[in-house]
Enzyme design. Structure first.
Site: not given
Ligand code: DLZ
Length: 213
Positions: A67, A135-137, A140-141, A143, A182
């Site tokens: 978002e 922060v994106l972690i 296992s998929t 995504h 980080r």
């Molecule tokens: C769905 C999802 C997953 C699995 N992991 C993260 C994450 O590690 N960090 C993050 O900021 N957001 C994650 N999201 C949510 C997606 O960014 C998003 O909010 C949803 O897919 C809805 O559009």
């Protein structure tokens, strides 16, 4: 190995005075403890190292990293419209979404950004830079891969389309340990808070945007 090797952001040689700048931070509510550390690092750096006025840092949150580009674009447009209107009640951590219809086609009426009235109480000033923090972690998929790609492209696009610098403050980590390190939150205390670099980067790029050659 070079003795003076500097890992991470080398500070700019030119003074970076942010006292007339207005900065937007948009952060996610996923992985909140780590995200909060990064937001704090960016905010503290801008205030303490670059003289950005606390009331000129606006902080908004979104659900997840996906978002971030939409929110950055929308809030930038809102700030540009409000700056153009010259109304007087926007300063500090006001919820910019209050009373606004996020589905309205505001782009068509958006005025160019302005720095007029910077720092004056009650003045309106369009944002000079945006920092998107998340922060994106990896799970296992696939995504993770899709979101990383979409978010990095989206954030770049908002900056290039708007003419306002948007800092890519999104950690894309293979595990939680990498993210903690980080954000300077690792147990060993050897990590580095990248929010610090993003704060300095936002000020430097905002000054570049405002520069008249
Ligand atoms: C769905 C999802 C997953 C699995 N992991 C993260 C994450 O590690 N960090 C993050 O900021 N957001 C994650 N999201 C949510 C997606 O960014 C998003 O909010 C949803 O897919 C809805 O559009």
């Amino acid at each position: 190995m070079l003795d003076d090797f500097h890992k991470g952001l080398e500070p700019s040689a030119a003074p970076q005075d942010g006292s007339n700048l207005r900065i937007l931070i948009v952060h996610t509510r996923w992985n909140t403890a780590i995200v909060q550390g990064l937001v704090d690092g960016a905010q503290k750096t801008m205030i303490e190292q670059h003289n950005v006025k606390p009331e000129n840092i606006v902080i908004e949150s979104v659900p997840g990293a996906y978002e971030l580009p939409f929110a950055a674009k929308k809030l930038l447009e809102v700030s540009q419209i409000r700056a153009a209107e010259g109304a007087s009640d926007l300063i500090g951590n006001v919820n910019l979404l209050d009373g606004l219809n996020l589905n309205s086609p505001t782009t068509a009426t958006a005025a160019p950004p302005t720095s007029a009235g910077a720092g004056k109480k009650g003045s309106r000033q369009a944002f000079d830079a945006v920092i998107c923090i998340g922060v994106l972690i990896k799970g296992s998929t696939m995504h993770f891969e899709y979101i990383c790609e979409a978010v990095s492209q989206g954030i770049m696009r908002v900056g290039l389309d708007s003419g306002v610098p948007v800092i890519f403050g999104v950690l894309t980590c293979l595990n939680e340990e990498q993210a903690l390190s980080r954000a300077g939150l690792d147990k060993a205390g050897k990590g580095h808070n990248h929010g610090i670099d993003w704060g300095s980067g936002a000020v430097e790029m905002a000054l570049l945007k405002n520069r008249t050659l």
